[in-house]
Design an enzyme around this catalytic site. Structure first.
Site, PDB file in Angstrom:
ATOM      1  N   ASN A 181       4.645  -5.092  11.908  1.00 21.02           N
ATOM      2  CA  ASN A 181       3.865  -4.746  10.718  1.00 21.02           C
ATOM      3  C   ASN A 181       4.794  -4.599   9.520  1.00 21.02           C
ATOM      4  OD1 ASN A 181       4.654  -1.823  10.417  1.00 21.02           O
ATOM      5  ND2 ASN A 181       3.774  -1.743  12.476  1.00 21.02           N
ATOM      6  N   ARG A 182       4.216  -4.405   8.358  1.00 23.89           N
ATOM      7  CA  ARG A 182       4.978  -4.443   7.110  1.00 23.89           C
ATOM      8  C   ARG A 182       5.511  -3.088   6.664  1.00 23.89           C
ATOM      9  NH1 ARG A 182       4.393  -9.492   4.960  1.00 23.89           N
ATOM     10  NH2 ARG A 182       2.468 -10.607   5.506  1.00 23.89           N
TER      11      ARG A 182
END
Ligand code: CTP
Ligand code: CA
Length: 232
Positions: free
Chosen positions: A34-35
């Protein structure tokens, strides 16, 4: 403006902060991720150390961030590695803060070798649910330990940010939930608030827009009165 002088009001306190995103491996070279940058968790660790706490930062994948001065940094990959580290580190802690972006799901199978193209359409990746580390930490916590969660919420047709935050606080059972309002969702948001600090006693404190350092200061300010004054 960034806060300059911070009070030394966490001296003698042991705190554990998780930060960054987990990476769920598929094969030796691939993962689902994920970011998350980890910046908010790092700010929480840095501010706690500046206020005198003994800080352990359990970091998943992050942007290229400098280790917070004075903190002990442990690196983890997957949600299950993060879970093991949090259980081990939280045992003797006064405060545990789950700022990490934990993958909700992981691939069921981890291939020992690199997955190759076969000339046919690939099989779908089967996923399974990761353990809810925050819920586990709340269940396992020693008396007097303060457990804090984070949630990024948007409003939707079923309720506004505050509604979703309250429901999540109830599900998680933590002492404090830091709710960030994200997305535009204009019709649902309360203007000028970056979010709320929701406490288990029902109190709701709006968080003004500001830097991640300012948010970290506000979170530690809210944790302080929850700490058992005898336990130090
Ligand atoms: N969290 C956790 N373990 C998980 C998922 C989340 O410990 N497997 C923690 C996060 O670190 C955060 C809090 O729980 O402190 C809320 O995370 P969030 O993703 O907002 O909650 P979920 O229960 O996963 O719900 P959602 O369906 O909204 O993602
Ligand atoms: Ca989630």
């Amino acid at each position: 403006a960034e806060p300059t002088a911070l009070p030394r009001d966490l001296v003698g306190r042991k705190v554990v902060v998780s930060a960054g995103g987990t990476r769920e491996p598929l094969d030796p070279v691939r993962f689902l991720g994920n970011r998350s940058s980890g910046k908010q968790g790092y700010a929480l660790a840095r501010v706690a150390a500046q206020r005198g706490a003994e800080v352990t930062l359990v970091a998943g994948n992050t942007a290229d961030l400098a280790d917070p001065a004075g903190a002990r940094v442990l690196r983890v990959g997957s949600a299950r590695e993060l879970r093991d580290a949090m259980h081990a580190e939280s045992a003797g802690a006064d405060v545990v803060v789950m700022a990490a972006a934990v993958a909700d799901f992981r691939p069921v199978a981890l291939s020992d070798s690199k997955i190759k193209k076969s000339g046919q359409e690939p099989a779908p990746i089967k996923l399974t649910t990761n353990p809810d580390i925050l819920v586990e930490l709340v269940r396992a916590r020693p008396a007097g330990q303060v457990v804090v969660g984070f949630a990024a919420e948007t409003g939707d047709a079923t309720g506004d940010v505050l509604h979703h935050g309250r429901a999540k606080l109830g599900r998680k059972g933590c002492d404090l939930l830091v709710v960030n309002a994200v997305g535009d969702g204009k019709a649902f948001e309360v203007e000028d608030n970056a979010g709320w600090l929701l406490a288990a006693d029902g109190s709701e404190t709006p968080i003004p827009h500001g830097s991640k350092t300012q948010l970290a200061v506000a979170v530690w300010n809210a944790i302080l009165p929850l700490l058992d004054s005898c336990a130090r």
